[in-house]
Design a protein around this motif. Structure first.
Motif, PDB file in Angstrom:
ATOM      1  N   LEU A 197      -0.876   9.149 -17.598  1.00  0.00           N
ATOM      2  CA  LEU A 197      -0.618   9.173 -16.160  1.00  0.00           C
ATOM      3  C   LEU A 197      -1.921   9.082 -15.357  1.00  0.00           C
ATOM      4  N   ALA A 198      -3.004   9.704 -15.862  1.00  0.00           N
ATOM      5  CA  ALA A 198      -4.302   9.613 -15.179  1.00  0.00           C
ATOM      6  C   ALA A 198      -4.835   8.167 -15.187  1.00  0.00           C
ATOM      7  N   LYS A 199      -4.657   7.511 -16.327  1.00  0.00           N
ATOM      8  CA  LYS A 199      -5.086   6.110 -16.392  1.00  0.00           C
ATOM      9  C   LYS A 199      -4.274   5.240 -15.425  1.00  0.00           C
ATOM     10  N   LEU A 200      -2.984   5.476 -15.355  1.00  0.00           N
ATOM     11  CA  LEU A 200      -2.153   4.705 -14.446  1.00  0.00           C
ATOM     12  C   LEU A 200      -2.561   4.929 -13.008  1.00  0.00           C
ATOM     13  N   ARG A 201      -2.895   6.189 -12.659  1.00  0.00           N
ATOM     14  CA  ARG A 201      -3.324   6.479 -11.294  1.00  0.00           C
ATOM     15  C   ARG A 201      -4.648   5.787 -10.976  1.00  0.00           C
ATOM     16  N   THR A 202      -5.578   5.764 -11.939  1.00  0.00           N
ATOM     17  CA  THR A 202      -6.864   5.077 -11.726  1.00  0.00           C
ATOM     18  C   THR A 202      -6.657   3.575 -11.521  1.00  0.00           C
ATOM     19  N   ALA A 203      -5.763   2.989 -12.307  1.00  0.00           N
ATOM     20  CA  ALA A 203      -5.496   1.557 -12.159  1.00  0.00           C
ATOM     21  C   ALA A 203      -4.896   1.240 -10.795  1.00  0.00           C
ATOM     22  N   LEU A 204      -4.019   2.111 -10.314  1.00  0.00           N
ATOM     23  CA  LEU A 204      -3.431   1.884  -8.999  1.00  0.00           C
ATOM     24  C   LEU A 204      -4.485   2.012  -7.893  1.00  0.00           C
ATOM     25  N   GLN A 205      -5.410   2.944  -8.028  1.00  0.00           N
ATOM     26  CA  GLN A 205      -6.469   3.080  -7.028  1.00  0.00           C
ATOM     27  C   GLN A 205      -7.379   1.842  -6.991  1.00  0.00           C
ATOM     28  N   GLU A 206      -7.698   1.293  -8.160  1.00  0.00           N
ATOM     29  CA  GLU A 206      -8.513   0.062  -8.191  1.00  0.00           C
ATOM     30  C   GLU A 206      -7.768  -1.097  -7.559  1.00  0.00           C
ATOM     31  N   ALA A 207      -6.453  -1.160  -7.769  1.00  0.00           N
ATOM     32  CA  ALA A 207      -5.657  -2.232  -7.160  1.00  0.00           C
ATOM     33  C   ALA A 207      -5.656  -2.112  -5.642  1.00  0.00           C
ATOM     34  N   VAL A 208      -5.581  -0.875  -5.150  1.00  0.00           N
ATOM     35  CA  VAL A 208      -5.616  -0.684  -3.701  1.00  0.00           C
ATOM     36  C   VAL A 208      -6.979  -1.079  -3.142  1.00  0.00           C
ATOM     37  N   SER A 209      -8.043  -0.762  -3.862  1.00  0.00           N
ATOM     38  CA  SER A 209      -9.394  -1.134  -3.403  1.00  0.00           C
ATOM     39  C   SER A 209      -9.538  -2.658  -3.321  1.00  0.00           C
ATOM     40  N   LYS A 210      -9.060  -3.350  -4.339  1.00  0.00           N
ATOM     41  CA  LYS A 210      -9.119  -4.823  -4.315  1.00  0.00           C
ATOM     42  C   LYS A 210      -8.272  -5.390  -3.184  1.00  0.00           C
ATOM     43  N   LEU A 211      -7.160  -4.757  -2.935  1.00  0.00           N
ATOM     44  CA  LEU A 211      -6.312  -5.216  -1.833  1.00  0.00           C
ATOM     45  C   LEU A 211      -7.011  -5.038  -0.500  1.00  0.00           C
ATOM     46  N   ARG A 255       0.827  -1.209   0.000  1.00  0.00           N
ATOM     47  CA  ARG A 255       0.000   0.000   0.000  1.00  0.00           C
ATOM     48  C   ARG A 255       0.872   1.275   0.000  1.00  0.00           C
ATOM     49  N   LYS A 256       1.899   1.249   0.801  1.00  0.00           N
ATOM     50  CA  LYS A 256       2.791   2.412   0.853  1.00  0.00           C
ATOM     51  C   LYS A 256       3.423   2.693  -0.505  1.00  0.00           C
ATOM     52  N   MET A 257       3.852   1.620  -1.176  1.00  0.00           N
ATOM     53  CA  MET A 257       4.469   1.793  -2.485  1.00  0.00           C
ATOM     54  C   MET A 257       3.456   2.344  -3.490  1.00  0.00           C
ATOM     55  N   VAL A 258       2.198   1.898  -3.385  1.00  0.00           N
ATOM     56  CA  VAL A 258       1.175   2.408  -4.305  1.00  0.00           C
ATOM     57  C   VAL A 258       0.913   3.883  -4.044  1.00  0.00           C
ATOM     58  N   VAL A 259       0.880   4.291  -2.770  1.00  0.00           N
ATOM     59  CA  VAL A 259       0.663   5.707  -2.437  1.00  0.00           C
ATOM     60  C   VAL A 259       1.806   6.569  -2.972  1.00  0.00           C
ATOM     61  N   GLN A 260       3.054   6.129  -2.761  1.00  0.00           N
ATOM     62  CA  GLN A 260       4.203   6.876  -3.264  1.00  0.00           C
ATOM     63  C   GLN A 260       4.180   6.988  -4.778  1.00  0.00           C
ATOM     64  N   THR A 261       3.820   5.886  -5.423  1.00  0.00           N
ATOM     65  CA  THR A 261       3.750   5.914  -6.895  1.00  0.00           C
ATOM     66  C   THR A 261       2.673   6.881  -7.366  1.00  0.00           C
ATOM     67  N   ASN A 262       1.581   6.910  -6.667  1.00  0.00           N
ATOM     68  CA  ASN A 262       0.488   7.823  -7.029  1.00  0.00           C
ATOM     69  C   ASN A 262       0.938   9.286  -6.916  1.00  0.00           C
ATOM     70  N   ARG A 263       1.667   9.578  -5.867  1.00  0.00           N
ATOM     71  CA  ARG A 263       2.198  10.945  -5.710  1.00  0.00           C
ATOM     72  C   ARG A 263       3.177  11.282  -6.824  1.00  0.00           C
ATOM     73  N   ARG A 264       4.011  10.311  -7.168  1.00  0.00           N
ATOM     74  CA  ARG A 264       5.002  10.559  -8.238  1.00  0.00           C
ATOM     75  C   ARG A 264       4.304  10.827  -9.565  1.00  0.00           C
ATOM     76  N   ILE A 265       3.210  10.151  -9.779  1.00  0.00           N
ATOM     77  CA  ILE A 265       2.453  10.366 -11.022  1.00  0.00           C
ATOM     78  C   ILE A 265       1.878  11.778 -11.049  1.00  0.00           C
ATOM     79  N   SER A 266       1.391  12.251  -9.898  1.00  0.00           N
ATOM     80  CA  SER A 266       0.844  13.618  -9.832  1.00  0.00           C
ATOM     81  C   SER A 266       1.937  14.648 -10.110  1.00  0.00           C
ATOM     82  N   ASP A 267       3.126  14.413  -9.554  1.00  0.00           N
ATOM     83  CA  ASP A 267       4.228  15.331  -9.791  1.00  0.00           C
ATOM     84  C   ASP A 267       4.604  15.356 -11.262  1.00  0.00           C
ATOM     85  N   LEU A 268       4.645  14.199 -11.876  1.00  0.00           N
ATOM     86  CA  LEU A 268       4.987  14.143 -13.301  1.00  0.00           C
ATOM     87  C   LEU A 268       3.937  14.844 -14.152  1.00  0.00           C
TER      88      LEU A 268
END
Length: 466
Positions: A184-198, A152-165
């Motif tokens: 980048l928006a699509k990648l962020r959405t996919a990461l959020q769905e992965a966190v929800s499933k987790l 989860r932590k890695m997904v949160v950090q990745t999400n922040r990095r995507i926003s910065d980019l």
């Protein structure tokens, strides 16, 4: 009885006329049932409930019930209880599980004491929960919990990095920059769905997180069948078998009951039916043997399959029937009127009817052709139906068979007819003796029932049997 429908009145007649036998059989059956209970130790049963949170389908609940009684769960329960030699195969006959309403698995354990039954149910329920959690991967250890949390932590950090980019993309908003921001928006959405499933797959919300709903209750009584139940069941079973045996014997009985059947078996016409007041027969000399005493003790010396005697008229009405039969006999006999009255041995009703016929023949002579009054001279013999033999040392012109309906088979009556033919007696006819319920009052001067009258015409009473 062979053609009649089994009715409640028939069963009531069995219970009434065979009450001694049925009472003794009930006592014997109760003793057998109690003895059977001694062969099996008392058993106690209690139930432990396991709650399965979440939504479960019916087939999934049945699967969980099978898992609860699997050899793995039972082996672990037996090892935990510390019973030497008590493995899963031995506990399989003493543990059962079923799925109940509300996603509840009820585990029942049976043992020889209430304490052991309670311990067995609780331990099997606990081992079932542990084993089911292991199958579903429900490992709550620190290492297992650290993996998803780090992810989860890695997904949160990745999400922040995507926003910065996305913010650092070309502010001129060229076509390339727009495409980059879209990816980048699509990648962020996919990461959020992965966190929800987790989160949905978290052990805290998983269906395998079962709960034992408290300890099993200590049983207060034995599990069926108890000693009392076996005793009562034995008594009822013996009585039921006795009633069924009586009904089967009556169905298979070949005793003749109707006038046409009796007339066809003897080869002679039925001259009439006479009434005999019913009463309990006196004990005969041949009934004094041990077998006869046992029959009297059990109450089987009186037949049960004969209908209850109907109410009879007065004494005068019964004498009219006897006089009419005597008149028919006189019409069939040539002069001199000598008659052999044949009675089957053991037919008490027929014997008493024959005695009444002899008395009426003597007291009511009819005028002969010469104008003198003459009577039918009679001789009574009792013939064994097993080996019928009619004496032939008399000068009788014919034979009259007196018997009660429903007592003899066609073969037995045919044997009596053949015995009469061998002794060169022509069968004049047959008289049926019917038991009836007599009124208390009696006509004065008439011989009492069962009395052996003097034979008409001065002949001595003689009996012959073979």
């Amino acid at each position: 009885m062979s053609d009649d429908t089994i009715r409640l009145v028939t069963i009531g007649r069995i219970l009434r006329r065979r009450r001694r036998l049925l009472t003794i059989l009930a006592v014997v059956g109760a003793l057998v049932g109690h003895g059977t209970s001694l062969l099996f130790p008392p058993r106690y049963t209690t139930t432990a409930s396991v709650l399965l949170p979440g939504a479960w389908e019916e087939r999934e609940l049945l699967t969980q019930a099978e898992i609860a009684t699997s050899s793995v769960v039972l082996d672990r329960a037996a090892a935990t209880l510390g019973r030497p030699g008590a493995g899963g195969s031995e506990l399989r006959d003493r543990v059962s599980a079923k799925a109940d309403d509300g996603n509840i698995i009820k585990i029942s354990g049976t043992a020889d004491t209430p304490e052991r039954a309670q311990q067995l149910s609780d331990q099997v329920a606990q081992q079932f929960v542990t084993f089911a959690a292991r199958i579903a991967g429900d490992d709550t250890g620190p290492e297992a919990a650290a993996g998803p949390e780090a992810l989860r932590k890695m997904v949160v950090q990745t999400n922040r990095r995507i926003s910065d980019l996305a913010e650092a993309a070309d502010p001129a908003r060229t076509v390339e920059s727009v495409q980059t921001r879209t990816e980048l928006a699509k990648l962020r959405t996919a990461l959020q769905e992965a966190v929800s499933k987790l989160d949905q797959a978290d052990p805290a919300t998983r269906k395998a997180n079962m709960v034992v709903m408290g300890p099993a209750a200590r049983p207060a009584g034995e599990a069926p069948p108890t000693s009392v139940q076996l005793t009562v069941a034995g008594a009822l079973l013996f009585v039921l078998l006795a009633v069924v045996g009586h009904l089967t014997a009556a169905r298979m009985s070949r005793r003749l009951r109707t006038e046409p059947e009796i007339a066809a078996a003897l080869g002679s016409a039925v001259l009439g039916a006479v009434d005999v007041p019913a009463e309990r027969p006196a004990h005969r000399p041949e009934d004094r043997d041990p077998l006869g005493r046992i029959r009297r003790l059990l109450g089987v010396d009186v037949r049960w399959d004969v209908p209850t005697p109907q109410a009879s008229g007065d004494e005068a009405g019964r004498r009219i029937r006897y006089r009419r039969v005597c008149a028919r006999v006189r019409d069939r006999l040539p002069a001199p009127r000598r008659l052999l009255v044949v009675v089957p041995d053991g037919d008490e009703i027929a014997r008493r009817a024959a005695a009444h016929l002899v008395a009426e023949a003597k007291s009511d002579p009819s005028p002969s052709t010469s104008g003198e009054r003459s009577s039918v001279k009679t001789r009574v013999v009792e013939v064994s139906v097993s080996r019928p033999l009619v004496p032939d040392d008399g000068a009788e012109a014919g034979a009259l068979v007196v018997l009660s309906a429903g007592s003899w088979t066609a073969a037995e009556l045919a044997g009596i007819a053949e015995a009469c033919a061998d002794a060169e007696y022509e069968l004049v006819g047959t008289v049926l003796a019917c038991p009836v319920q007599a009124r208390p009052a009696r006509t004065a001067g008439h011989p009492p029932d069962g009395a052996t009258p003097a034979l008409a015409g001065g002949d001595d009473a003689r009996r012959g049997s073979g």
